[in-house]
Design an enzyme around this catalytic site. Structure first.
Site, short mmCIF file in Angstrom:
data_model
loop_
_atom_site.label_atom_id
_atom_site.label_comp_id
_atom_site.label_asym_id
_atom_site.label_seq_id
_atom_site.Cartn_x
_atom_site.Cartn_y
_atom_site.Cartn_z
N CYS A 84 0.83 -1.20 0.00
CA CYS A 84 0.00 0.00 0.00
C CYS A 84 0.87 1.25 0.00
CB CYS A 84 -0.92 0.02 1.22
SG CYS A 84 -0.23 -0.78 2.68
N ASP A 85 0.22 2.36 -0.29
CA ASP A 85 0.87 3.65 -0.18
C ASP A 85 -0.20 4.68 0.11
OD1 ASP A 85 3.65 4.90 -0.55
OD2 ASP A 85 2.32 6.30 -1.57
N GLN A 86 0.18 5.72 0.80
CA GLN A 86 -0.77 6.77 1.15
C GLN A 86 -0.09 8.11 1.00
OE1 GLN A 86 -0.69 8.86 4.09
NE2 GLN A 86 -2.79 9.53 4.25
#
Length: 200
Positions: free
Chosen positions: A85-87
């Site tokens: 994931c990445d945010q």
């Protein structure tokens, strides 16, 4: 819908060193192992934040998968899934205390938005599915003293946009969150749960 109660049927690898994401996944009831992707995130550039977080989640998966004994996973009776994931926000991590201060001053009395990308890969079948989750955060005016105290801790320099909403100093100044705090922390629960179920 399948839930965390069914974790005996599969294994999860979380491709993130983020303690916040690990906390969220634990809250969901999952047992998991952690692996990190050694990638240069700044070398991956995209025009839009949505495109960037998707590209980074994919790059993390591509970096981790070669380290795994995929042949073992393909023969294993239990499915194993990799969650990467990445945010991010429309801004990078602050490059200095001065830039971090300006970021927070911009949020004061205003708003900020985050976008999270989650990618789930079934290591037995190769199936891969990802999606995005967006959140808008509205702030009360943030006093200069609070900003000073946040800057002094320097933790803020490691967060995209200097947006450290879960910090006890910041929490009183959050007026409204349109979305979920777990998404702001980088791992939206509902989206992650859906993608894990779809990947199995």
């Amino acid at each position: 819908m399948e839930t965390a109660a069914n974790t005996s049927q599969f294994k999860i690898i979380l491709g993130s060193s983020s303690v916040h994401r690990q906390k969220v996944l634990s809250e969901m009831g999952y047992n998991f192992t952690v692996m990190t992707a050694d990638i240069d995130e700044r070398s991956i550039r995209k025009e839009k934040p949505e495109e960037l977080v998707v590209a980074l989640a994919e790059a993390k998966a591509e970096a981790i998968i070669p380290k795994l004994p995929i042949g073992h996973f393909q023969k294993d009776a239990e499915a194993s899934v990799l969650v990467t994931c990445d945010q991010g926000t429309i801004r990078e991590k602050p490059s200095s205390k001065e830039e971090a201060r300006q970021f927070i001053k911009d949020y004061s009395g205003g708003s900020a938005a985050t976008v999270s990308s989650v990618l789930v890969t079934n290591l037995r079948t190769g199936f891969r599915k990802g999606d995005l989750d967006k959140v808008e955060i509205y702030f009360h005016a943030i006093p200069d003293q609070v900003i000073d105290n946040l800057i002094e801790e320097e933790m803020i320099l490691n967060v995209a946009g200097g947006l450290i909403t879960e910090h006890p100093l910041m929490l009183p100044y959050i007026k409204q969150v349109v979305g979920t705090m777990d998404s702001v922390m980088g791992l939206p629960k509902a989206l992650t749960e859906r993608l894990i179920v779809e990947a199995l």
